[in-house]
Write a protein that holds these residues in place. Structure first.
Motif, PDB file in Angstrom:
ATOM      1  N   GLY A 100       0.805  -1.215   0.000  1.00 61.45           N
ATOM      2  CA  GLY A 100       0.000   0.000   0.000  1.00 61.45           C
ATOM      3  C   GLY A 100       0.833   1.257   0.000  1.00 61.45           C
ATOM      4  O   GLY A 100       0.475   2.261  -0.631  1.00 61.45           O
ATOM      5  N   VAL A 101       1.957   1.230   0.699  1.00 62.87           N
ATOM      6  CA  VAL A 101       2.869   2.382   0.729  1.00 62.87           C
ATOM      7  C   VAL A 101       3.640   2.485  -0.581  1.00 62.87           C
ATOM      8  O   VAL A 101       3.800   3.571  -1.149  1.00 62.87           O
ATOM      9  CB  VAL A 101       3.840   2.259   1.917  1.00 62.87           C
ATOM     10  CG1 VAL A 101       4.919   3.337   1.847  1.00 62.87           C
ATOM     11  CG2 VAL A 101       3.082   2.360   3.232  1.00 62.87           C
ATOM     12  N   ARG A 102       4.077   1.350  -1.069  1.00 64.55           N
ATOM     13  CA  ARG A 102       4.928   1.344  -2.268  1.00 64.55           C
ATOM     14  C   ARG A 102       4.203   1.862  -3.505  1.00 64.55           C
ATOM     15  O   ARG A 102       4.808   2.559  -4.333  1.00 64.55           O
ATOM     16  CB  ARG A 102       5.437  -0.087  -2.511  1.00 64.55           C
ATOM     17  CG  ARG A 102       6.446  -0.213  -3.656  1.00 64.55           C
ATOM     18  CD  ARG A 102       7.705   0.557  -3.381  1.00 64.55           C
ATOM     19  NE  ARG A 102       8.659   0.429  -4.493  1.00 64.55           N
ATOM     20  CZ  ARG A 102       9.614   1.296  -4.748  1.00 64.55           C
ATOM     21  NH1 ARG A 102       9.779   2.355  -3.967  1.00 64.55           N
ATOM     22  NH2 ARG A 102      10.436   1.120  -5.767  1.00 64.55           N
ATOM     23  N   VAL A 103       2.919   1.551  -3.652  1.00 58.41           N
ATOM     24  CA  VAL A 103       2.213   2.000  -4.864  1.00 58.41           C
ATOM     25  C   VAL A 103       2.095   3.521  -4.906  1.00 58.41           C
ATOM     26  O   VAL A 103       2.029   4.109  -5.995  1.00 58.41           O
ATOM     27  CB  VAL A 103       0.813   1.359  -4.984  1.00 58.41           C
ATOM     28  CG1 VAL A 103       0.916  -0.130  -5.210  1.00 58.41           C
ATOM     29  CG2 VAL A 103      -0.069   1.676  -3.779  1.00 58.41           C
ATOM     30  N   THR A 104       2.077   4.161  -3.740  1.00 57.43           N
ATOM     31  CA  THR A 104       2.051   5.624  -3.741  1.00 57.43           C
ATOM     32  C   THR A 104       3.420   6.199  -4.097  1.00 57.43           C
ATOM     33  O   THR A 104       3.508   7.269  -4.695  1.00 57.43           O
ATOM     34  CB  THR A 104       1.620   6.183  -2.370  1.00 57.43           C
ATOM     35  OG1 THR A 104       2.588   5.834  -1.371  1.00 57.43           O
ATOM     36  CG2 THR A 104       0.263   5.618  -1.954  1.00 57.43           C
ATOM     37  N   GLN A 105       4.477   5.486  -3.729  1.00 64.43           N
ATOM     38  CA  GLN A 105       5.830   5.962  -4.008  1.00 64.43           C
ATOM     39  C   GLN A 105       6.171   5.885  -5.493  1.00 64.43           C
ATOM     40  O   GLN A 105       6.988   6.671  -5.987  1.00 64.43           O
ATOM     41  CB  GLN A 105       6.844   5.155  -3.198  1.00 64.43           C
ATOM     42  CG  GLN A 105       6.725   5.353  -1.688  1.00 64.43           C
ATOM     43  CD  GLN A 105       7.633   4.428  -0.910  1.00 64.43           C
ATOM     44  OE1 GLN A 105       8.069   3.388  -1.412  1.00 64.43           O
ATOM     45  NE2 GLN A 105       7.931   4.790   0.338  1.00 64.43           N
ATOM     46  N   VAL A 106       5.556   4.946  -6.201  1.00 64.44           N
ATOM     47  CA  VAL A 106       5.881   4.753  -7.625  1.00 64.44           C
ATOM     48  C   VAL A 106       4.700   5.143  -8.520  1.00 64.44           C
ATOM     49  O   VAL A 106       4.623   4.698  -9.652  1.00 64.44           O
ATOM     50  CB  VAL A 106       6.294   3.290  -7.907  1.00 64.44           C
ATOM     51  CG1 VAL A 106       7.499   2.893  -7.077  1.00 64.44           C
ATOM     52  CG2 VAL A 106       5.139   2.327  -7.643  1.00 64.44           C
ATOM     53  N   ARG A 107       3.794   5.972  -8.015  1.00 62.67           N
ATOM     54  CA  ARG A 107       2.576   6.263  -8.766  1.00 62.67           C
ATOM     55  C   ARG A 107       2.844   6.916 -10.121  1.00 62.67           C
ATOM     56  O   ARG A 107       2.055   6.749 -11.058  1.00 62.67           O
ATOM     57  CB  ARG A 107       1.650   7.150  -7.938  1.00 62.67           C
ATOM     58  CG  ARG A 107       2.253   8.460  -7.475  1.00 62.67           C
ATOM     59  CD  ARG A 107       1.331   9.124  -6.489  1.00 62.67           C
ATOM     60  NE  ARG A 107       1.937  10.318  -5.899  1.00 62.67           N
ATOM     61  CZ  ARG A 107       1.426  10.947  -4.850  1.00 62.67           C
ATOM     62  NH1 ARG A 107       0.316  10.494  -4.285  1.00 62.67           N
ATOM     63  NH2 ARG A 107       2.015  12.012  -4.347  1.00 62.67           N
ATOM     64  N   SER A 108       3.939   7.661 -10.239  1.00 56.42           N
ATOM     65  CA  SER A 108       4.245   8.283 -11.528  1.00 56.42           C
ATOM     66  C   SER A 108       5.078   7.372 -12.428  1.00 56.42           C
ATOM     67  O   SER A 108       5.280   7.664 -13.601  1.00 56.42           O
ATOM     68  CB  SER A 108       5.001   9.602 -11.312  1.00 56.42           C
ATOM     69  OG  SER A 108       6.225   9.371 -10.633  1.00 56.42           O
ATOM     70  N   ARG A 109       5.539   6.257 -11.879  1.00 49.78           N
ATOM     71  CA  ARG A 109       6.333   5.290 -12.640  1.00 49.78           C
ATOM     72  C   ARG A 109       6.014   3.884 -12.108  1.00 49.78           C
ATOM     73  O   ARG A 109       6.877   3.225 -11.503  1.00 49.78           O
ATOM     74  CB  ARG A 109       7.824   5.595 -12.518  1.00 49.78           C
ATOM     75  CG  ARG A 109       8.308   5.777 -11.101  1.00 49.78           C
ATOM     76  CD  ARG A 109       9.745   6.247 -11.005  1.00 49.78           C
ATOM     77  NE  ARG A 109      10.262   6.084  -9.657  1.00 49.78           N
ATOM     78  CZ  ARG A 109       9.902   6.835  -8.614  1.00 49.78           C
ATOM     79  NH1 ARG A 109       9.021   7.803  -8.766  1.00 49.78           N
ATOM     80  NH2 ARG A 109      10.430   6.616  -7.418  1.00 49.78           N
TER      81      ARG A 109
END
Length: 245
Positions: A100-109
């Motif tokens: 859940g945290v990781r998908v926000t960190q890579v949302r632009s890639r």
């Protein structure tokens, strides 16, 4: 030597769990993306990691202690039921919250989601669920039915995470990352609350059907809530169609 260490870890687990339970609810109701949402979410994230790792540590430590004392799993499966269950919940809590945290960190890639670590992590709920069933069947006891009943949760969580990791460009476009984040954090919260409620219920020595409710209530309440929460935000983010075309 093991007992003082486990006592220390249990204390850390309980204290962090209490903070994490409170922190979980703040982002649920706070304005999404607000400073309060972000700060409380970060507190919940770190608490979830500590709770997950400490639960696995304590569970493994207790199982090792049982083994050293001569109480094998085959002869005393009931001694291992709760530690195995807590390890399983710790595993899926860590996996889903991290996702859940990781998908926000890579949302632009979103293609960056496919790291070796994250791919391995995405398989862990599925492996844990299968392991739960194998262990329950290997030494059948009164708790085996509950262990088997909880295996679909890990399979479902693993499926949600796996499909986004397998094809992030297709599953996480535009606001897709938001729903990936929302779903994963809420599912992690279900596992978090399950561990807490089951652990607290042991003090009441419940029997019969009453003993089952602490195990299943978080999922019975939480899974429909995840669906409804997703539907709410999908309607909210839906494009407004002009009456004039």
């Amino acid at each position: 030597m093991m007992d003082p260490f486990l006592t220390l870890v249990v204390g850390l687990h309980v204290a962090t769990g209490a903070v994490g339970l409170l922190a979980f609810w703040v982002p649920v109701f706070a304005r999404k993306g607000s400073p309060l949402h972000v700060r409380a979410g970060r507190v919940y994230e770190y608490c979830a990691y500590v709770v997950a790792i400490s639960s696995i540590t304590v569970s493994v430590g207790r199982m090792v202690t049982h083994q050293l004392s001569g109480a094998t799993f085959a002869e005393n499966p009931d001694l291992y039921t709760f530690p195995i269950f807590l390890s399983y919940l710790g595993l899926i809590t860590f996996a889903t919250v991290r996702h859940g945290v990781r998908v926000t960190q890579v949302r632009s890639r979103p293609e960056d989601l496919r790291t070796r670590f994250h791919v391995a992590l995405s398989w862990s709920p599925i492996v844990g669920a299968v392991g739960l069933v194998v262990l329950a069947l290997a030494a059948w006891s009164g708790a085996s039915v509950l262990l088997i009943a909880f295996s679909p949760i890990g399979l479902a969580l693993g499926w949600v995470v796996r499909r986004e990791v397998r094809d992030p460009l297709a599953k996480l476009p535009r606001r897709g990352w938001f729903f990936g984040h929302l779903t994963a954090m809420l599912l992690g919260g279900i596992a978090f609350h399950s561990a807490f409620i089951v652990q607290q219920s042991l003090a009441f020595e419940l029997t019969g059907l009453y003993a089952i409710w602490p195990w299943v209530t978080p999922s019975l309440v939480g899974l429909p809530a995840v669906v409804l929460w997703n539907r709410y935000y999908r309607r909210r983010f839906a494009p407004v169609v002009s009456p004039h075309g």
